[in-house]
Design a protein around this motif. Structure first.
Motif, mmCIF file in Angstrom:
data_model
loop_
_atom_site.group_PDB
_atom_site.id
_atom_site.type_symbol
_atom_site.label_atom_id
_atom_site.label_comp_id
_atom_site.label_asym_id
_atom_site.label_seq_id
_atom_site.Cartn_x
_atom_site.Cartn_y
_atom_site.Cartn_z
ATOM 1 N N THR A 4 0.826 -1.212 0.000
ATOM 2 C CA THR A 4 0.000 0.000 0.000
ATOM 3 C C THR A 4 0.857 1.257 0.000
ATOM 4 N N SER A 5 1.836 1.319 0.899
ATOM 5 C CA SER A 5 2.704 2.504 0.965
ATOM 6 C C SER A 5 3.540 2.641 -0.303
ATOM 7 N N GLN A 65 1.296 4.134 -2.847
ATOM 8 C CA GLN A 65 0.996 5.509 -2.459
ATOM 9 C C GLN A 65 2.055 6.479 -2.994
ATOM 10 N N MET A 70 -4.114 6.111 -1.993
ATOM 11 C CA MET A 70 -4.339 4.735 -1.557
ATOM 12 C C MET A 70 -4.878 4.655 -0.138
ATOM 13 N N LEU A 71 -4.940 5.794 0.559
ATOM 14 C CA LEU A 71 -5.357 5.810 1.953
ATOM 15 C C LEU A 71 -6.626 6.624 2.112
ATOM 16 N N PRO A 118 -6.000 1.649 4.305
ATOM 17 C CA PRO A 118 -6.016 1.420 2.863
ATOM 18 C C PRO A 118 -7.438 1.470 2.319
ATOM 19 N N ARG A 119 -7.606 2.065 1.165
ATOM 20 C CA ARG A 119 -8.933 2.186 0.580
ATOM 21 C C ARG A 119 -9.503 0.812 0.257
ATOM 22 N N ARG A 120 -10.808 0.694 0.332
ATOM 23 C CA ARG A 120 -11.488 -0.573 0.068
ATOM 24 C C ARG A 120 -12.231 -0.538 -1.258
ATOM 25 N N PRO A 163 -8.445 -3.227 -4.735
ATOM 26 C CA PRO A 163 -8.057 -3.919 -3.505
ATOM 27 C C PRO A 163 -8.645 -5.323 -3.495
ATOM 28 N N ALA A 223 -2.139 -6.999 2.874
ATOM 29 C CA ALA A 223 -2.579 -6.129 1.792
ATOM 30 C C ALA A 223 -2.260 -6.737 0.432
ATOM 31 N N TRP A 282 -3.226 -6.044 -3.994
ATOM 32 C CA TRP A 282 -3.839 -5.177 -4.994
ATOM 33 C C TRP A 282 -3.675 -5.769 -6.379
ATOM 34 N N ASP A 326 -15.421 5.573 2.005
ATOM 35 C CA ASP A 326 -14.880 4.215 2.005
ATOM 36 C C ASP A 326 -15.983 3.198 2.233
#
Length: 446
Positions: free
Chosen positions: A54-55, A58, A65-66, A75-77, A99, A115, A117, A175
């Motif tokens: 995720t980071s 980002q 992404m957040l 983290p976005r869903r 995600p 996580a 993606w 979200d």
């Protein structure tokens, strides 16, 4: 354009039956149905998993992404449209980010809470994107894998008679999860590149999309082929892939990624952010990708009816210009290019257009170069431009600004003009203060 009314693109359910027919003898696709779906075999998927995934994303993409506010962010869903840029702020890849859980990828022996993606990208660009990701990976704890054909399927679905997608009834600012169950093997998102453009789905395996949807979310309409989906994109003015969004050449806002909500201007640093943010706050986007109407060289484009969308006519025989061919004014000697042709189907297509030359939009609040009586054309020699052709040719071309894009540009122009006036006012006050201080100093010296 009145003579073209017999077989033009109209968003009504009466057109659905036309998709039971095959393409015409010229190989052109039929009119897109009001409701339908298409398998996107020209797109591919890359899986990125791991605690740092995720980071890592980002710091790489234009989308945030957040979700949530500091200090509580997660983290976005929801899936979203986004892009990878190079350090000069040029588009490398237009993508969708989804995600997922590792169960979606069949890794039942790994932690489902970690996580993960999926990155959807132009199929021809998978190796280039993989190289780009690996170059920036460094010591990040994540795994990258390009999915094989048949592992997952990518779909686009739409229903013009519905005000919003059936299950993706959330927006990108919140979200809220989709209406599909958390353990559903299907993931997706709203396709925000144009209002009402539809929904993106990712399903396991090569089976038809409808098989994987529960009864209450079954799709309306027929399945169409990739060429019909591409025609629908052109009618909406949506570019896709590096055949249309030229790699390391296109600016994201020229490709309407700001309007498509593919850029979060409030997020932290990412590759290519500096130029993008500067353009957003202080610059003017003078060129944008627009849908265009193509005409024969003997047709008068100034008398055609004004519309917020091009009219697709199956009966019109129009030669397609090569990709990258210059657009110029009709009847004038060589001058400043008005834009570049991108791609088309029949008598419609996409082009990168100079707004103040080819449309009535004024970007600075002052007079522009637009003349309603001025016509434009694309002419080319054999073997010219990026797409090689066997013989020379020419067509007239007319840019069309969709209503939703016009509203966005006008609002942005008003904001830029107000900001510029405010800056001028501040500069004037500072200059006046400086003059007054200098006068006071001179008076004291005397």
């Amino acid at each position: 354009m009145a003579s073209r009314a017999s077989k033009k693109f109209v968003c009504t359910s009466s057109k659905l039956h036309q998709h039971e027919q095959q393409h015409d003898k010229s190989g052109r696709p039929p009119i897109p149905p009001t409701s339908g779906y298409a398998g996107l075999t020209n797109r591919a998927l890359i899986a990125i998993t791991g605690v740092d995934s995720t980071s890592f994303l980002q710091g790489m993409i234009t989308q945030n992404m957040l979700m949530g506010k500091e200090p509580v962010r997660a983290p976005r869903r929801t899936g979203s449209y986004s892009a990878f840029l190079n350090s000069q702020g040029r588009v490398l890849h237009d993508v969708f980010i989804y995600p997922i859980t590792k169960g979606n990828l069949g890794h039942s022996n790994e932690s489902p809470d970690e996580a993960a993606w999926l990155i959807e990208v132009d199929k021809a660009e998978v190796s280039n994107l993989m190289k780009h990701l690996k170059k920036h990976k460094l010591r990040a704890k994540l795994t990258l894998r390009a999915l094989e054909d048949g592992e997952q399927s990518i779909w686009a679905a739409w229903n013009n008679e519905s005000t919003e997608p059936r299950w993706a009834a959330y927006n990108l600012e919140s979200d809220f999860p989709s209406q599909l169950a958390d353990n559903s093997p299907v993931v997706g998102c709203i396709d925000t590149r144009a209002p009402g453009f539809g929904t993106r789905y990712i399903t396991p395996g090569p089976d038809d999309l409808q098989i994987h949807l529960p009864a209450e979310t079954k799709l309306q309409g027929l399945q169409v082929d990739l060429e019909t989906y591409k025609l629908r994109r052109y009618l909406y003015g949506v570019a896709e892939g590096q055949g249309e969004i030229i790699r390391e050449s296109s600016l994201p806002m020229e490709c309407n990624m700001d309007v498509a909500r593919g850029i979060d201007f409030r997020k932290g640093c990412y590759v290519g952010q500096e130029l993008t943010i500067r353009t957003h706050h202080t610059g003017v986007v003078r060129k944008r990708i627009l849908p265009v109407q193509l005409y024969g060289v003997d047709e008068d484009t100034t008398t055609s009816s004004s519309s917020s969308a091009p009219i697709y006519d199956l009966e019109t025989q129009t030669t397609q210009p090569p990709t990258g061919a210059n657009i110029s004014r009709v009847g004038t000697r060589k001058g400043r290019s008005a834009g570049k042709f991108i791609s088309g189907v029949g008598n419609v297509g996409l082009a990168l257009c100079r707004l103040e030359m080819m449309t009535d939009i004024s970007l600075t609040g002052e007079s522009s170069q637009y003349n309603p009586s001025q016509e434009f054309q694309v002419s080319w020699d054999a073997g010219s431009a990026a797409g090689l052709v066997s013989q020379q040719g020419a067509v007239k071309i007319k840019a069309i600004v969709p209503s939703w894009l016009r509203e966005y540009i006008v609002a942005s122009t008003m904001r830029n003009v107000s900001s510029a006036r405010a800056r001028e006012g501040d500069e004037g006050l500072r200059a006046r203060d400086l003059v007054e201080r200098l006068g006071e100093e001179e008076a004291e010296e005397k």
